[in-house]
Motif scaffolding. Structure first.
Motif, PDB file in Angstrom:
ATOM      1  N   PHE A  12      87.929 -25.515 -24.472  1.00 59.81           N
ATOM      2  CA  PHE A  12      89.117 -25.188 -25.245  1.00 59.81           C
ATOM      3  C   PHE A  12      88.927 -23.898 -26.043  1.00 59.81           C
ATOM      4  O   PHE A  12      89.892 -23.244 -26.403  1.00 59.81           O
ATOM      5  CB  PHE A  12      89.451 -26.338 -26.205  1.00 59.81           C
ATOM      6  CG  PHE A  12      90.294 -27.397 -25.575  1.00 59.81           C
ATOM      7  CD1 PHE A  12      91.656 -27.433 -25.794  1.00 59.81           C
ATOM      8  CD2 PHE A  12      89.739 -28.347 -24.736  1.00 59.81           C
ATOM      9  CE1 PHE A  12      92.450 -28.412 -25.200  1.00 59.81           C
ATOM     10  CE2 PHE A  12      90.513 -29.320 -24.148  1.00 59.81           C
ATOM     11  CZ  PHE A  12      91.871 -29.348 -24.379  1.00 59.81           C
ATOM     12  N   ASN A  43      99.747 -19.983 -30.181  1.00 62.02           N
ATOM     13  CA  ASN A  43     100.064 -21.036 -29.209  1.00 62.02           C
ATOM     14  C   ASN A  43     100.895 -20.514 -28.042  1.00 62.02           C
ATOM     15  O   ASN A  43     101.823 -21.181 -27.566  1.00 62.02           O
ATOM     16  CB  ASN A  43     100.776 -22.217 -29.878  1.00 62.02           C
ATOM     17  CG  ASN A  43      99.828 -23.120 -30.629  1.00 62.02           C
ATOM     18  OD1 ASN A  43      98.647 -23.180 -30.309  1.00 62.02           O
ATOM     19  ND2 ASN A  43     100.333 -23.805 -31.624  1.00 62.02           N
ATOM     20  N   ALA A 152     101.179 -25.550 -25.850  1.00 63.83           N
ATOM     21  CA  ALA A 152     100.344 -26.591 -26.444  1.00 63.83           C
ATOM     22  C   ALA A 152     101.247 -27.693 -26.976  1.00 63.83           C
ATOM     23  O   ALA A 152     102.106 -27.443 -27.824  1.00 63.83           O
ATOM     24  CB  ALA A 152      99.480 -26.015 -27.562  1.00 63.83           C
ATOM     25  N   TYR A 210      97.255 -34.808 -24.920  1.00 68.15           N
ATOM     26  CA  TYR A 210      97.501 -33.475 -25.469  1.00 68.15           C
ATOM     27  C   TYR A 210      97.098 -32.467 -24.413  1.00 68.15           C
ATOM     28  O   TYR A 210      96.004 -32.564 -23.833  1.00 68.15           O
ATOM     29  CB  TYR A 210      96.682 -33.256 -26.744  1.00 68.15           C
ATOM     30  CG  TYR A 210      96.892 -31.894 -27.373  1.00 68.15           C
ATOM     31  CD1 TYR A 210      97.972 -31.649 -28.209  1.00 68.15           C
ATOM     32  CD2 TYR A 210      96.008 -30.847 -27.119  1.00 68.15           C
ATOM     33  CE1 TYR A 210      98.175 -30.410 -28.790  1.00 68.15           C
ATOM     34  CE2 TYR A 210      96.199 -29.593 -27.689  1.00 68.15           C
ATOM     35  CZ  TYR A 210      97.278 -29.388 -28.528  1.00 68.15           C
ATOM     36  OH  TYR A 210      97.472 -28.141 -29.096  1.00 68.15           O
ATOM     37  N   ARG A 212      96.938 -28.184 -23.227  1.00 64.79           N
ATOM     38  CA  ARG A 212      96.913 -26.793 -23.677  1.00 64.79           C
ATOM     39  C   ARG A 212      96.881 -25.907 -22.453  1.00 64.79           C
ATOM     40  O   ARG A 212      95.970 -26.010 -21.622  1.00 64.79           O
ATOM     41  CB  ARG A 212      95.675 -26.546 -24.552  1.00 64.79           C
ATOM     42  CG  ARG A 212      95.420 -25.086 -24.904  1.00 64.79           C
ATOM     43  CD  ARG A 212      96.422 -24.563 -25.918  1.00 64.79           C
ATOM     44  NE  ARG A 212      96.184 -23.149 -26.200  1.00 64.79           N
ATOM     45  CZ  ARG A 212      95.347 -22.689 -27.123  1.00 64.79           C
ATOM     46  NH1 ARG A 212      94.636 -23.533 -27.849  1.00 64.79           N
ATOM     47  NH2 ARG A 212      95.226 -21.399 -27.330  1.00 64.79           N
ATOM     48  N   GLY A 219      95.736 -24.912 -17.240  1.00 65.17           N
ATOM     49  CA  GLY A 219      95.604 -25.556 -18.536  1.00 65.17           C
ATOM     50  C   GLY A 219      94.686 -26.758 -18.448  1.00 65.17           C
ATOM     51  O   GLY A 219      94.183 -27.113 -17.374  1.00 65.17           O
TER      52      GLY A 219
END
Length: 257
Positions: A12, A43, A152, A210, A212, A219
């Motif tokens: 990440f 973001n 995100a 979640y 991202r 992602g």
């Protein structure tokens, strides 16, 4: 577990850093084309462009597309804000928990092809592998809902399908009885130990995650959920056994399209 946490942390952190080194062309919706270095920030809601000694900052919604330079300086086109209808989500993880006649944390793998209905909702279908006492191939339908239409966002999901056995039963099961009897009234004899044939069973897996996005096409995600599945086993003379699994799913995923 420490190695897994370290891998997630590095992933990440490292991918956004690498994304800052991109060079190429940025095509704005107003027709302007800028050549130079660019990076997304906040973001992925804004983009910063350094070109010919000048610095511009635009909202990501003002960008139509970008094309980055490859190692041999050729341009590689990348869509940015154009709606992507299909995407893949591939996940690996474990089914944690204690259930009767089961392992503590068997490995789980799955991949699905998903279709975007609107900016927040998608549906898809997928296959996987789960290594219980026998190896199973879960075939499932997947529905996802994102809380935000951004790079995100948290998301909800639910999967439903069927566990397909791809090998013979690996255990001798005990206290097996005919399917038309009741364990409370069956007088016996009739309870005995035998090898059973794995027939699979249905599954349901709701949860929250979640995700991202580090670029328009790549992602990562991290998700928790609850999985219930009931596995059926058949034996001789109409004998059978059902085993229920109640598990916490912990999955690390990769998203690409």
């Amino acid at each position: 577990m420490k190695k897994l946490c370290l891998f997630i942390f590095i992933s990440f952190i490292a991918f956004p850093v690498l994304a800052q080194l991109e060079k190429g062309y940025v095509y704005l919706k107003n027709g302007t084309i800028l050549k130079g270095k660019y990076e997304y920030f906040n973001n992925m809601e804004k983009i910063k462009i350094e070109s010919a000694g000048n610095l511009w900052i635009f909202n990501a919604t003002e960008v139509d597309s970008v094309s980055r330079f490859s190692a041999n300086n050729q341009s590689i086109f990348e869509a940015t804000n154009k709606e992507v209808k299909y995407f893949f989500r591939t996940e690996i993880g474990v089914l944690a928990g204690n259930s009767d006649n089961s392992q503590n944390a068997p490995f789980s793998f799955s991949t699905s092809l998903n279709y975007t209905i609107n900016s927040n909702t998608s549906v898809g279908a997928g296959l996987g592998l789960e290594f219980l006492k026998e190896t199973y191939l879960p075939a499932f339908i997947n529905v996802e809902y994102k809380f935000r239409n951004s790079f995100a966002t948290p998301y909800l999901f639910i999967k439903g399908g069927y566990q397909i056995p791809i090998e013979k039963s690996q255990m001798v099961y005990y206290d097996v009885y005919p399917y038309w009897s009741s364990s409370s009234i069956w007088p016996g004899p009739g309870y005995y130990n035998q090898d059973l044939d794995a027939k699979g069973g249905f599954l349901v897996n709701p949860g929250i995650g979640y995700q991202r996005m580090f670029s328009s096409g790549f992602g990562m995600s991290f998700a928790f959920g609850y999985q219930f599945h009931r596995l059926h086993f058949d034996g001789e003379n109409d004998y059978r056994l059902d085993i229920d699994y109640n598990r916490l799913t912990i999955k690390l995923g990769i998203i690409f399209h």
